[in-house]
Design a protein around this motif. Structure first.
Motif, mmCIF file in Angstrom:
data_model
loop_
_atom_site.group_PDB
_atom_site.id
_atom_site.type_symbol
_atom_site.label_atom_id
_atom_site.label_comp_id
_atom_site.label_asym_id
_atom_site.label_seq_id
_atom_site.Cartn_x
_atom_site.Cartn_y
_atom_site.Cartn_z
ATOM 1 N N THR A 41 0.808 -1.208 0.000
ATOM 2 C CA THR A 41 0.000 0.000 0.000
ATOM 3 C C THR A 41 0.850 1.270 0.000
ATOM 4 O O THR A 41 0.337 2.352 0.287
ATOM 5 N N SER A 42 2.126 1.155 -0.314
ATOM 6 C CA SER A 42 2.990 2.336 -0.307
ATOM 7 C C SER A 42 2.732 3.177 -1.549
ATOM 8 O O SER A 42 2.019 2.779 -2.475
ATOM 9 N N ASN A 43 3.336 4.372 -1.569
ATOM 10 C CA ASN A 43 3.188 5.271 -2.708
ATOM 11 C C ASN A 43 3.741 4.623 -3.971
ATOM 12 O O ASN A 43 4.905 4.227 -4.023
ATOM 13 N N ALA A 44 2.901 4.532 -4.990
ATOM 14 C CA ALA A 44 3.273 3.795 -6.209
ATOM 15 C C ALA A 44 4.397 4.466 -6.973
ATOM 16 O O ALA A 44 5.142 3.796 -7.704
ATOM 17 N N THR A 45 4.545 5.766 -6.808
ATOM 18 C CA THR A 45 5.555 6.497 -7.569
ATOM 19 C C THR A 45 6.895 6.544 -6.850
ATOM 20 O O THR A 45 7.941 6.240 -7.439
ATOM 21 N N ASN A 46 6.863 6.915 -5.574
ATOM 22 C CA ASN A 46 8.121 7.182 -4.864
ATOM 23 C C ASN A 46 8.651 6.018 -4.037
ATOM 24 O O ASN A 46 9.857 5.905 -3.838
ATOM 25 N N GLU A 47 7.751 5.167 -3.520
ATOM 26 C CA GLU A 47 8.198 4.101 -2.635
ATOM 27 C C GLU A 47 8.225 2.729 -3.308
ATOM 28 O O GLU A 47 9.114 1.911 -3.039
ATOM 29 N N ALA A 48 7.246 2.472 -4.157
ATOM 30 C CA ALA A 48 7.112 1.137 -4.745
ATOM 31 C C ALA A 48 8.358 0.661 -5.496
ATOM 32 O O ALA A 48 8.701 -0.526 -5.413
ATOM 33 N N GLU A 271 6.335 11.724 3.217
ATOM 34 C CA GLU A 271 6.372 12.716 2.130
ATOM 35 C C GLU A 271 7.745 13.355 1.946
ATOM 36 O O GLU A 271 7.904 14.250 1.127
ATOM 37 N N LEU A 272 8.750 12.894 2.691
ATOM 38 C CA LEU A 272 10.062 13.538 2.597
ATOM 39 C C LEU A 272 10.621 13.530 1.177
ATOM 40 O O LEU A 272 11.158 14.537 0.701
ATOM 41 N N THR A 273 10.494 12.400 0.490
ATOM 42 C CA THR A 273 11.037 12.317 -0.871
ATOM 43 C C THR A 273 10.395 13.362 -1.770
ATOM 44 O O THR A 273 11.082 14.050 -2.547
ATOM 45 N N ASN A 274 9.077 13.490 -1.688
ATOM 46 C CA ASN A 274 8.372 14.483 -2.499
ATOM 47 C C ASN A 274 8.754 15.900 -2.110
ATOM 48 O O ASN A 274 8.934 16.769 -2.970
ATOM 49 N N ILE A 275 8.857 16.146 -0.819
ATOM 50 C CA ILE A 275 9.162 17.501 -0.361
ATOM 51 C C ILE A 275 10.540 17.944 -0.824
ATOM 52 O O ILE A 275 10.726 19.064 -1.326
ATOM 53 N N TYR A 276 11.517 17.070 -0.686
ATOM 54 C CA TYR A 276 12.873 17.439 -1.094
ATOM 55 C C TYR A 276 12.995 17.616 -2.612
ATOM 56 O O TYR A 276 13.952 18.231 -3.090
ATOM 57 N N ALA A 277 12.026 17.113 -3.353
ATOM 58 C CA ALA A 277 12.028 17.314 -4.811
ATOM 59 C C ALA A 277 11.366 18.629 -5.203
ATOM 60 O O ALA A 277 11.392 19.011 -6.373
ATOM 61 N N GLY A 278 10.773 19.345 -4.227
ATOM 62 C CA GLY A 278 10.066 20.581 -4.526
ATOM 63 C C GLY A 278 10.986 21.764 -4.716
ATOM 64 O O GLY A 278 12.126 21.796 -4.227
ATOM 65 N N SER A 279 10.470 22.774 -5.403
ATOM 66 C CA SER A 279 11.286 23.948 -5.726
ATOM 67 C C SER A 279 11.700 24.730 -4.484
ATOM 68 O O SER A 279 12.751 25.386 -4.478
ATOM 69 N N ALA A 280 10.915 24.666 -3.417
ATOM 70 C CA ALA A 280 11.265 25.405 -2.200
ATOM 71 C C ALA A 280 12.368 24.735 -1.403
ATOM 72 O O ALA A 280 12.935 25.350 -0.488
ATOM 73 N N PHE A 281 12.675 23.482 -1.739
ATOM 74 C CA PHE A 281 13.645 22.729 -0.941
ATOM 75 C C PHE A 281 14.760 22.152 -1.809
ATOM 76 O O PHE A 281 15.250 21.048 -1.562
ATOM 77 N N THR A 282 15.125 22.924 -2.820
ATOM 78 C CA THR A 282 16.297 22.565 -3.625
ATOM 79 C C THR A 282 17.506 22.379 -2.711
ATOM 80 O O THR A 282 18.318 21.471 -2.899
#
Length: 424
Positions: A41-48, A271-282
């Motif tokens: 049941t993990s995130n299909a994009t970032n964790e799977a 959500e750490l993987t997604n957050i670190y990929a965001g423009s505010a957290f380059t």
């Protein structure tokens, strides 16, 4: 069970199913592998992708077992597994949210794991996490990841607003949020109206939805009313983003935070993987991770979450033994360390917190938050159900101003009484 004994039992059961089943395509004909299915049941994009890669490693090390990977959306998994288990069509292994495990064990959908290959070195697990995988003294899940909620904050936006540190309590959060709006041109805070994200407001007042030990419903207690009144105050305060109760509210919150449109949110490490990929957290150092703010008691608290791997109780011995071997391998310290480094999640075994793991961005911060403010969920099979639609609908009505806090929580308590009729 020692690993050697487990391997012997597995080999014996593989031979047994080969004799019993013949060439049915699912279990070891002529010495072929047992095929088990895992619903993840993990995130299909970032964790799977991490889990798929680990399955290949497992199959290479265990040529007698094939694993079919199926990613099931988290919000569909509970109902889907419950339906499948009731008709003998469930997967051999399920990634179960910690709140589902006791409920499914109570329904006899899950196999006991104590003393099996699924739980080698149980003393290495964080004790409270192992306890959350138990029902009536037996263990029905092997903890694979854990989590809690923390305050995530954009350091640049807070600095522009004149603040170098996160808020310690909810009143300070409102002050900082207003400053961010006024001086940095962004929203200061985003309220997630989901009941799970409301628990810190209850915990900060020294209460919960229920008191499981006393057998009492507490969601409408004076302390709970105080907590939700504070949440309502924050929703209406300057600097708080407009309340979003659409079906895509969660995605909107994430998008706003990762792109620097809101300075603070309450969120978990998944959500750490997604957050670190965001423009505010380059620059990853721009992300601050702190305990959720404290309530009027001066204490802060957030729920301990996470996931277990559980084995379906309705399959034959060979499939259960293969499934337990897989679960033990997937929840080993070595495998958990790999998962943590790749996905930014928190391990459940003490020995999995290697230097490499704790050096990964965000992990050590969340580990500290987990130690400081995380509260284990009560040992109540219905607890996750209490966080469902009835509570959510009443919270929405409260936060939109369609009903009072007291009336909304009273109605919630009435719905709870139907789910836990033995509670006062």
């Amino acid at each position: 069970m020692r690993r050697g004994i487990a391997a012997t039992a597995l080999a014996a059961s593989l031979a047994l199913v080969a004799t019993a089943c013949g060439d049915d395509g699912d279990g070891g004909s002529a010495g072929g592998p047992v095929k088990i299915t895992w619903w993840d049941t993990s995130n299909a994009t970032n964790e799977a992708p991490t889990y798929k890669a680990l399955i290949k490693e497992f199959e290479k090390a265990h040529p007698d077992i094939d694993v079919e990977y199926v990613n099931v959306p988290f919000d569909q998994a509970q109902n889907k597994f419950t339906t499948a288990a009731g008709t003998k069509g469930a997967p051999d292994v399920i990634r179960t949210e910690v709140g589902w495990t006791a409920s499914w064990a109570k329904s006899q959908f899950l196999a006991q794991l104590d003393g099996t290959a699924a739980l080698p070195k149980p003393e290495d697990f964080t004790p409270s996490l192992l306890k959350q995988a138990q029902y009536e003294g037996a263990t029905y899940g092997a903890p694979i990841v854990t989590d809690t909620l923390a305050l995530l904050w954009n350091k640049d936006l807070l600095k522009k607003a004149g603040h170098d540190a996160p808020p310690a309590d909810w009143d300070e959060l409102m002050d900082i949020a207003a400053d961010v709006e006024d001086k940095a041109g962004a929203d200061g805070f985003w309220v997630n109206s989901d009941p799970y994200y409301t628990l810190p407001f209850l915990f900060g007042e020294g209460t919960d939805m229920v008191d499981a030990e006393a057998g009492k419903i507490t969601v409408d207690s004076p302390a709970a009313v105080t907590g939700v009144e504070k949440l309502k105050e924050i929703v209406d305060a300057p600097g708080t983003a407009d309340l979003d109760v659409t079906a895509d509210a969660y995605a909107h919150m994430q998008d706003a935070f990762v792109n620097g449109k809101v300075a603070m949110i309450i969120q978990g490490p998944w959500e750490l993987t997604n957050i670190y990929a965001g423009s505010a957290f380059t620059h990853k150092s721009n992300l601050g991770i702190a305990p959720v703010p404290a309530g009027s008691t001066g204490e802060a608290g957030a729920p301990t979450g996470g996931h277990n791997l559980s084995v379906y109780n309705g399959s034959d011995e060979a499939h259960q033994e293969a499934a337990k071997e897989f679960v033990g391998w997937m929840t080993s310290a070595r495998t958990q360390s790999k998962i943590a480094r790749a996905n930014g999640t928190l391990p459940t075994r003490a020995s999995a917190y290697t230097d490499e793991v704790t050096a990964a961005p965000g992990i050590a911060d969340y580990q500290q938050v987990l130690a400081d403010t995380a509260q284990p969920r009560p040992s109540l099979p219905e607890y996750s159900t209490l966080l469902g639609d009835d509570f959510a609908q009443n919270l929405t009505a409260i936060l939109q101003g369609d009903t009072s806090v007291a009336d909304g929580l009273d109605d919630t308590a009435g719905k709870f009484a139907e789910l836990v009729p033995d509670f006062a």
